[in-house]
Structure formats: structure tokens, C-alpha cells
Design an enzyme around this catalytic site. Structure first.
Site, short mmCIF file in Angstrom:
data_model
loop_
_atom_site.label_atom_id
_atom_site.label_comp_id
_atom_site.label_asym_id
_atom_site.label_seq_id
_atom_site.Cartn_x
_atom_site.Cartn_y
_atom_site.Cartn_z
N TYR A 77 0.84 -1.20 0.00
CA TYR A 77 0.00 0.00 0.00
C TYR A 77 0.87 1.25 0.00
O TYR A 77 0.58 2.23 -0.68
CB TYR A 77 -0.93 0.01 1.23
N PHE A 129 -7.90 21.33 -24.73
CA PHE A 129 -8.17 19.89 -24.81
C PHE A 129 -9.38 19.63 -23.92
O PHE A 129 -9.57 20.28 -22.89
CB PHE A 129 -6.98 19.01 -24.41
N THR A 130 -10.18 18.64 -24.31
CA THR A 130 -11.49 18.41 -23.68
C THR A 130 -11.41 18.29 -22.15
O THR A 130 -12.02 19.07 -21.43
CB THR A 130 -12.13 17.16 -24.28
N ASP A 220 1.31 20.31 -20.32
CA ASP A 220 0.64 19.03 -20.52
C ASP A 220 1.65 18.19 -21.30
O ASP A 220 1.87 18.38 -22.49
CB ASP A 220 -0.65 19.24 -21.32
N LYS A 263 -0.27 7.64 -23.36
CA LYS A 263 0.09 7.95 -24.75
C LYS A 263 1.58 7.68 -24.96
O LYS A 263 1.98 6.53 -25.12
CB LYS A 263 -0.26 9.40 -25.08
N ARG A 387 -13.57 15.04 -33.79
CA ARG A 387 -12.87 16.11 -33.07
C ARG A 387 -13.35 17.42 -33.69
O ARG A 387 -12.63 18.11 -34.39
CB ARG A 387 -11.36 15.98 -33.19
N PHE A 454 -19.16 14.45 -25.94
CA PHE A 454 -18.81 13.59 -27.08
C PHE A 454 -18.66 12.13 -26.70
O PHE A 454 -18.86 11.25 -27.52
CB PHE A 454 -17.51 14.10 -27.73
O1 PLI Z 1 -7.19 10.30 -20.90
P1 PLI Z 1 -6.38 10.76 -19.72
O2 PLI Z 1 -7.20 11.11 -18.55
O3 PLI Z 1 -5.25 9.85 -19.36
O4 PLI Z 1 -5.62 12.11 -20.19
C1 PLI Z 1 -6.29 13.26 -20.55
C2 PLI Z 1 -5.54 14.00 -21.62
C3 PLI Z 1 -4.84 15.12 -21.30
N1 PLI Z 1 -4.18 15.84 -22.24
C4 PLI Z 1 -4.18 15.47 -23.54
C5 PLI Z 1 -3.44 16.29 -24.52
C6 PLI Z 1 -4.84 14.33 -23.94
O5 PLI Z 1 -4.80 13.97 -25.22
C7 PLI Z 1 -5.57 13.55 -22.96
C8 PLI Z 1 -6.33 12.42 -23.32
N2 PLI Z 1 -6.53 12.15 -24.59
C9 PLI Z 1 -7.29 11.18 -25.13
C10 PLI Z 1 -8.05 10.21 -24.31
C11 PLI Z 1 -7.32 11.09 -26.57
O6 PLI Z 1 -7.97 10.17 -27.11
O7 PLI Z 1 -6.69 11.94 -27.22
#
Ligand code: PLI
Length: 462
Positions: A77, A129-130, A220, A263, A387, A454
């Protein structure tokens, strides 16, 4: 054969050890699946998808070393050894002092927004970004787009369309005052602009600007390693620097960063938040136990942190990045050769189709990019993502649709997952949808969730 003489190809720096069968469907099955999903590709079951280009988030293939790391998970933990490996990897490759793991990017966005934004403040950034904007708004902030104008033009071939226009920052300060700016929110390879990079010259200028005004600069870092590749390729003076060196230098101009490690970092889950200022770190460390978990796991299993620590080191290898971005570019160039309208130049993680140019007969309120994603799925079972106006959502103050200049359908390429032959199949399906473009009909939204609509919105054909 004569044409082949002297040719020397370059291939992916890995071979495949394990495979996963793909599903194929009939057009009738896809029609039923799409109706059931309300024309929203987020609501399809992946069992009904052939080549899945919805996102590059959490969809990459891990290496044998990462899988071996999973077996070394220390599921304590508190104080898991894998946390210390992760902390060391972030410190080494990104250069920040204090590191907190989070379950994914938006967990980190939530915490930094809560701590660094006072209600009523403005948060300038290089295109929204969303999830980032949603958390900034939930914390009482107002996002202000200060990206250069070229970013909103799909045809502009500016090499660094992710750059911030400093004159727009100056205008914001002149209008609102420096004390009403929470921080600059700078993203690497700007997702909504088409995966477009930020130059080193721009972040250096932003650092100087921030120092002059006493405003923090947070990154970011989600696709910042990909951003580093573009600097190496395009920016004078960086051709002989490694991706790792460029990444480290870039981060060095900022005060901290949040990360969706799903990513760049080649893992299926994970994120982090890292800052240099201890007082800020203390506040974040205090909040993390409420929302994510103890500060040495932040919602992740020990094995996830180990895979992430290894993935970070793999993600900054020059040959990895060359093959990753090379594959995206390969798809983009096939489409360009056929005259299909895409965002220029081809970005880091995806090829973005210009849905306005596909469907000039549809109004933006008829969701052309959503239509294009639906048509592509119907044609071949390939899943892409809207998008455009659906992703942009509504202004929380006025309730009106945000109407973005860019109305795009994203073909997002997972890392180390698909082959060149898959890219050929994708390009051919896009071509067939392009050829049938005059017949496409618009959509009407029949269900609209309050946040990040979306993801779960439903549509029907007009
Ligand atoms: O999906 P998360 O919660 O791990 O991360 C959010 C996120 C933050 N910043 C940017 C630039 C992103 O592209 C992002 C998530 N993007 C997704 C899920 C995408 O499909 O682009």
C-alpha cells in the site's frame, strides 16, 4: 526490379512476439452496431471494430521488458519500490523534482486545476483539450485560446502550429491584469490542432514572458516526447540532439507538468503530476490522498508503475520515435497522394481528416466529423473519433455550442500495434468514403450529457 536497385528500407525497431486476432464484420452487422451506438464511435463495442483508431490512449503494445516489469510489481500500500522507479524515471527524463503518480491524465489535471486556479482566473493555453478545459472550468477558471492563428487553418503547413502567440498573451494581461492569470497551460504536440508541435524557441520565449509577469508555466506532457522528435527534425540547431536531450531541455523551461502516460509512455494505464516547487507539491500531495490514493501509488498498482517507468525510457529512444511518427506519416502521405483533405502537416499521433472539406454540403451543426466517423465505420469497421463541434461542447456561461474552426475526424494510431498493411487498408477505406462523399447526410443529437458530451452523446440521421 530495376527501380529497387540501391534501395535501403528502414523498419520498425522491434519484432512481434504475441498476436491478437482481429474481428471482421459484415456491412449489415456494422449498420446494426452503429444504430445501437447512436452513431457515436465511443459507444461501439470493440468486438464490433476491425482496426481501432479511436485513440492512441492506453492502446499501445507493451514491450517484453515492460511485461517482465509487471511481474515485479511490489503491491505494498505504501512505499512500493515501483513508485521509486517511476519517480526516478520522471526525474531523469523530464527533469522535475517532485513526482506524484495519478491513475491517468485527468486525475492529474483535476489536482493541478484545483490547486493552481482561483475562481475567476483565466488560463491561457495553446488550444483547448477536452478534459483539460473541463477541469479548468470546474475549478472556476476560464480557458483562453492563445495558440497562433495558423493552428486553426487545416491547410497551413507552419512547422510549429502548436506555438503560443505571445501578442495574444500580452493582450490578455493588458485586459485582465497579470494577477488574474492562473498559469500558462502549454501542451506538447497539440491534440486538437492535429498533433502539432511547439518549438523550443516558443517555450524559451514563454519562459522569459512568464518570469517578467510572475506567472507560472505548466506543461501538458502527454505527447511531449513526440514533440521533441519534431524539434529534432525541424528546428535549427537540434538535429544532432537526441529526443531525450530535447525533452529534458524543453521541460527545463517550465515549472511543472501533468501527464497522461497512456500515450507517449507506452502503457495501458497511468499518469503523473510533477512540480519543482515544494510548497505546491505539498498541497498536491495532501489532495492526492482524497482523490487518487496514497502519494506513492496515486491509483495505480505497483506493476503499472513499473511498466510505466520502463515505458518512459523506451519512449524517448530515437529509433522508436522515428518509427512511430513515420507510420503516422506513411498513412497521411497515402491520403495526400489521393487528394484527400487532411490537416497539414501530418502530426504526431494521428492523421486528421478535414470533415468540412469532405462534406461542404453539411452545416457544422449537422456534425460533419461525426458523420465521417460513422461512414468510415460502416465502410470497413475502422473506428475513428470526432474532433469537431461535438467534442468542443458548450460554453458553460452562455450554454451555446462552442463552434471550432476545425471540424476533424481523427485516425489515431496506437503505438507498436498495427502494421503498414493495416495502414494501406485504412487509406483505401478512407478513399472509398471520400468517393461517396456527396451522398452523406447529417446527424442530429438526440442525447447530450452535461460534461464531455462527445463520449456518450447519441445521434440520429437527418
Ligand atoms: O485520458 P487521460 O485522462 O489519461 O488524459 C487526458 C488527456 C490530457 N491531455 C491530452 C493532450 C490528452 O490527449 C488527454 C487524453 N486524450 C485522449 C483520451 C485522446 O484520445 O486523445
Amino acid at each position: 526490379m530495376g527501380q529497387q536497385f540501391g534501395r535501403r528500407s528502414w523498419a520498425e525497431p522491434w519484432k512481434i512476439k504475441m498476436v491478437e486476432p482481429l474481428v471482421t464484420t459484415t456491412r449489415g452487422q456494422r449498420e446494426r452496431a452503429l444504430l445501437e451506438a447512436g452513431f457515436n464511435t465511443f459507444l461501439l463495442r470493440s468486438d464490433d471494430v476491425y482496426i481501432d483508431l479511436l485513440t492512441d490512449s492506453g492502446t499501445s503494445a507493451m514491450s517484453d521488458r515492460q511485461w517482465a516489469g509487471m511481474m515485479l510489481g511490489d503491491e505494498a500500500y505504501a512505499g512500493s519500490r515501483n513508485y521509486y522507479h517511476l519517480e526516478a524515471a520522471v526525474q531523469q527524463y523530464y527533469g522535475y523534482t517532485h513526482v506524484l503518480p495519478t491513475h491517468q491524465g485527468r486525475g492529474a489535471e483535476h489536482l493541478i486545476s484545483r490547486v493552481a486556479i482561483k475562481p475567476g482566473q483565466f488560463v491561457p493555453g495553446n488550444m483547448y483539450f477536452t478534459t483539460t478545459r473541463a477541469h479548468q472550468e470546474l475549478a472556476g477558471g476560464t480557458f483562453v485560446d492563445v495558440i497562433i492563428d495558423e493552428a486553426h487553418d487545416p491547410a497551413s503547413s507552419h512547422p510549429f502550429k502548436g506555438d503560443i502567440d505571445i501578442a495574444k498573451l500580452d493582450a490578455l494581461v493588458a485586459r485582465e491584469g497579470a494577477d488574474r492569470i492562473a498559469y500558462i497551460s502549454l501542451a506538447g504536440t497539440v491534440n486538437m490542432a492535429g498533433g502539432q508541435p511547439v518549438s523550443m524557441a516558443n517555450i524559451k520565449a514563454l519562459r522569459a514572458w512568464s518570469d517578467r509577469h510572475g506567472i507560472k508555466l505548466y506543461l501538458d506532457a502527454t505527447r511531449l516526447a513526440e514533440n521533441a522528435f519534431f524539434i529534432q527534425e525541424r528546428e535549427p540547431g537540434y538535429a544532432s540532439h537526441s529526443v531525450a536531450q530535447i525533452l529534458r531541455e524543453f521541460c527545463g523551461y517550465s515549472d511543472g507538468a501533468w501527464m497522461s502516460a497512456k500515450k507517449d509512455s507506452l502503457v495501458n494505464i497511468g499518469g503523473w503530476l510533477a512540480v519543482n516547487d515544494f510548497a505546491l507539491f505539498e498541497e498536491l500531495r495532501n489532495l492526492i490522498v482524497l482523490y487518487e490514493g496514497l502519494h506513492t501509488y496515486g491509483g495505480l498498482a505497483g506493476r503499472d508503475m513499473e511498466a510505466l517507468a520502463i515505458g518512459i525510457a523506451e519512449s524517448v529512444q530515437d529509433d522508436h520515435m522515428r518509427s512511430r511518427i513515420g507510420q503516422v506519416r506513411y498513412l497521411g502521405e497515402l491520403l495526400e497522394d489521393w487528394g484527400i483533405p487532411i490537416v497539414q502537416p501530418v502530426g504526431g499521433h494521428a492523421v486528421f481528416l478535414d470533415a468540412k472539406a469532405f462534406y461542404p454540403h453539411l452545416r457544422q451543426e449537422e456534425f460533419p466529423a461525426q458523420v465521417l466517423a460513422a461512414e468510415l465505420y460502416l465502410d470497413s469497421g475502422i473506428r475513428s473519433m470526432e474532433r469537431g463541434i461535438a467534442s468542443a461542447g458548450r460554453d458553460p456561461k452562455t450554454g451555446e455550442h462552442h463552434v471550432p474552426k476545425l471540424e476533424l475526424t481523427r485516425l489515431t494510431i496506437p503505438r507498436r500495434v498495427y502494421t503498414q498493411a493495416h495502414m494501406d487498408v485504412v487509406a483505401e477505406s478512407v478513399k472509398s468514403v471520400w468517393d461517396a462523399r456527396a451522398q452523406a447526410r447529417g446527424l442530429r443529437m438526440t442525447y447530450e450529457p452535461k460534461y464531455l458530451r462527445f463520449f456518450q452523446a447519441r445521434f440520429e440521421r437527418l
